[in-house]
Scaffold this motif. Structure first.
Motif, PDB file in Angstrom:
ATOM      1  N   UNK A   4       0.861  -1.182   0.000  1.00  0.00           N
ATOM      2  CA  UNK A   4       0.000   0.000   0.000  1.00  0.00           C
ATOM      3  C   UNK A   4       0.893   1.225   0.000  1.00  0.00           C
ATOM      4  N   UNK A   5       0.583   2.207  -0.854  1.00  0.00           N
ATOM      5  CA  UNK A   5       1.385   3.423  -0.935  1.00  0.00           C
ATOM      6  C   UNK A   5       0.834   4.485   0.002  1.00  0.00           C
ATOM      7  N   UNK A   6       1.735   5.082   0.774  1.00  0.00           N
ATOM      8  CA  UNK A   6       1.371   6.160   1.704  1.00  0.00           C
ATOM      9  C   UNK A   6       2.250   7.356   1.391  1.00  0.00           C
ATOM     10  N   UNK A  39      13.302   8.392  10.749  1.00  0.00           N
ATOM     11  CA  UNK A  39      12.714   9.429   9.900  1.00  0.00           C
ATOM     12  C   UNK A  39      11.321   9.734  10.431  1.00  0.00           C
ATOM     13  N   UNK A  40      11.102  10.963  10.871  1.00  0.00           N
ATOM     14  CA  UNK A  40       9.801  11.393  11.379  1.00  0.00           C
ATOM     15  C   UNK A  40       9.025  12.048  10.243  1.00  0.00           C
ATOM     16  N   UNK A  41       7.784  11.590  10.035  1.00  0.00           N
ATOM     17  CA  UNK A  41       6.939  12.168   8.989  1.00  0.00           C
ATOM     18  C   UNK A  41       5.492  12.115   9.446  1.00  0.00           C
ATOM     19  N   UNK A  42       4.621  12.738   8.672  1.00  0.00           N
ATOM     20  CA  UNK A  42       3.190  12.704   8.958  1.00  0.00           C
ATOM     21  C   UNK A  42       2.438  12.449   7.662  1.00  0.00           C
ATOM     22  N   UNK A  59       2.761  -4.706   3.050  1.00  0.00           N
ATOM     23  CA  UNK A  59       3.927  -3.856   3.255  1.00  0.00           C
ATOM     24  C   UNK A  59       3.503  -2.452   2.855  1.00  0.00           C
ATOM     25  N   UNK A  60       4.236  -1.457   3.324  1.00  0.00           N
ATOM     26  CA  UNK A  60       3.902  -0.068   3.012  1.00  0.00           C
ATOM     27  C   UNK A  60       5.018   0.534   2.172  1.00  0.00           C
ATOM     28  N   UNK A  61       4.642   1.139   1.070  1.00  0.00           N
ATOM     29  CA  UNK A  61       5.581   1.904   0.268  1.00  0.00           C
ATOM     30  C   UNK A  61       5.353   3.372   0.637  1.00  0.00           C
ATOM     31  N   UNK A  62       6.305   3.931   1.380  1.00  0.00           N
ATOM     32  CA  UNK A  62       6.124   5.267   1.937  1.00  0.00           C
ATOM     33  C   UNK A  62       6.921   6.274   1.120  1.00  0.00           C
ATOM     34  N   UNK A  63       6.229   7.317   0.637  1.00  0.00           N
ATOM     35  CA  UNK A  63       6.873   8.397  -0.116  1.00  0.00           C
ATOM     36  C   UNK A  63       6.899   9.643   0.770  1.00  0.00           C
ATOM     37  N   UNK A  64       8.111  10.102   1.100  1.00  0.00           N
ATOM     38  CA  UNK A  64       8.275  11.285   1.928  1.00  0.00           C
ATOM     39  C   UNK A  64       9.160  12.274   1.186  1.00  0.00           C
ATOM     40  N   UNK A  65       8.560  13.361   0.726  1.00  0.00           N
ATOM     41  CA  UNK A  65       9.286  14.431   0.028  1.00  0.00           C
ATOM     42  C   UNK A  65      10.181  13.894  -1.086  1.00  0.00           C
ATOM     43  N   UNK A  66       9.637  13.016  -1.935  1.00  0.00           N
ATOM     44  CA  UNK A  66      10.370  12.501  -3.079  1.00  0.00           C
ATOM     45  C   UNK A  66      11.170  11.235  -2.820  1.00  0.00           C
ATOM     46  N   UNK A  67      11.417  10.874  -1.579  1.00  0.00           N
ATOM     47  CA  UNK A  67      12.144   9.650  -1.251  1.00  0.00           C
ATOM     48  C   UNK A  67      11.154   8.518  -1.008  1.00  0.00           C
ATOM     49  N   UNK A  68      11.527   7.291  -1.445  1.00  0.00           N
ATOM     50  CA  UNK A  68      10.661   6.130  -1.238  1.00  0.00           C
ATOM     51  C   UNK A  68      11.309   5.172  -0.250  1.00  0.00           C
ATOM     52  N   UNK A  69      10.486   4.651   0.653  1.00  0.00           N
ATOM     53  CA  UNK A  69      10.933   3.683   1.643  1.00  0.00           C
ATOM     54  C   UNK A  69       9.968   2.506   1.633  1.00  0.00           C
ATOM     55  N   UNK A  70      10.508   1.311   1.726  1.00  0.00           N
ATOM     56  CA  UNK A  70       9.681   0.118   1.876  1.00  0.00           C
ATOM     57  C   UNK A  70       9.703  -0.251   3.354  1.00  0.00           C
TER      58      UNK A  70
END
Length: 191
Positions: A4-6, A39-42, A59-70
């Motif tokens: 799931x993308x967040x 990494x702190x994000x909201x 699993x979560x695919x997290x996009x924070x300010x252009x960076x992607x994290x699994x």
């Protein structure tokens, strides 16, 4: 495993006042552990609906300010009265590092014991599984076709080369027990 993308944004200040302001704006404060530094994000509370309120595991695919994290959901805190999400911890996934997750157990097949009146008990609904992120299953499949009345399905029968089940070998996943109807039918045939 499904993902799931967040989409979120980095948090500049992580204090109590800033966190309260985020929650009032409909955002959820989050953190990703496991990398070089936390990494702190909201992100919006609605973005977590399909990740949190489901029996499935993602699993979560997290996009924070252009960076992607699994990442995978590590911990979640709810408000004790309103059940609103207060905070979420994620654990970052790496392709070469094994991770332990609770994976749902899915029973497949029609048990012979249930067909003649036995009662099926599903003892373990989620199992701790250790695997590389690419080998994590969506669910652990347990075939109950051969279970007669009085038989049990143990963890040892669910072994797989892609992942390791972290439960003791004598853990009962499912069993077929004698039901009242089956015991009455057995008494009537004896007479």
């Amino acid at each position: 495993m499904k993902s799931i993308t967040i989409k979120g944004s980095k948090r500049e200040s992580v204090g109590k006042v800033a966190t309260k302001a985020l929650r009032n704006a409909g955002m959820v404060p989050c953190v990703i552990y496991g990398g070089e530094k936390p990494l702190h994000f909201s992100a919006e509370e609605k973005a977590f609906k399909n990740l949190v309120f489901t029996p499935n595991v993602y699993t979560a695919s997290i996009e924070v300010d252009g960076e992607k994290f699994s990442a995978v959901l590590q911990d979640i805190q709810f408000h004790p009265v309103t059940d609103k999400i207060l905070h979420i911890d994620f654990y970052q996934l790496f392709d070469d590092k094994a991770v332990v997750m609770n994976i749902p157990v899915r029973l497949v097949g029609n048990s012979k014991g249930v067909a003649i009146g036995g009662a099926l008990r599903h003892n373990v609904r989620k199992m701790k599984v250790k695997a590389l992120p690419s080998n994590l299953p969506d669910f652990v499949e347990a075939d109950i076709t051969e279970l007669e009345i009085g038989n049990k399905l143990y963890v040892t029968e669910l072994k797989n080369e892609n992942y390791t089940i972290m439960h003791p070998d004598n853990t009962v996943v499912a069993q077929v027990r004698m039901s009242r109807n089956a015991s009455k039918a057995a008494e009537e045939t004896e007479e």
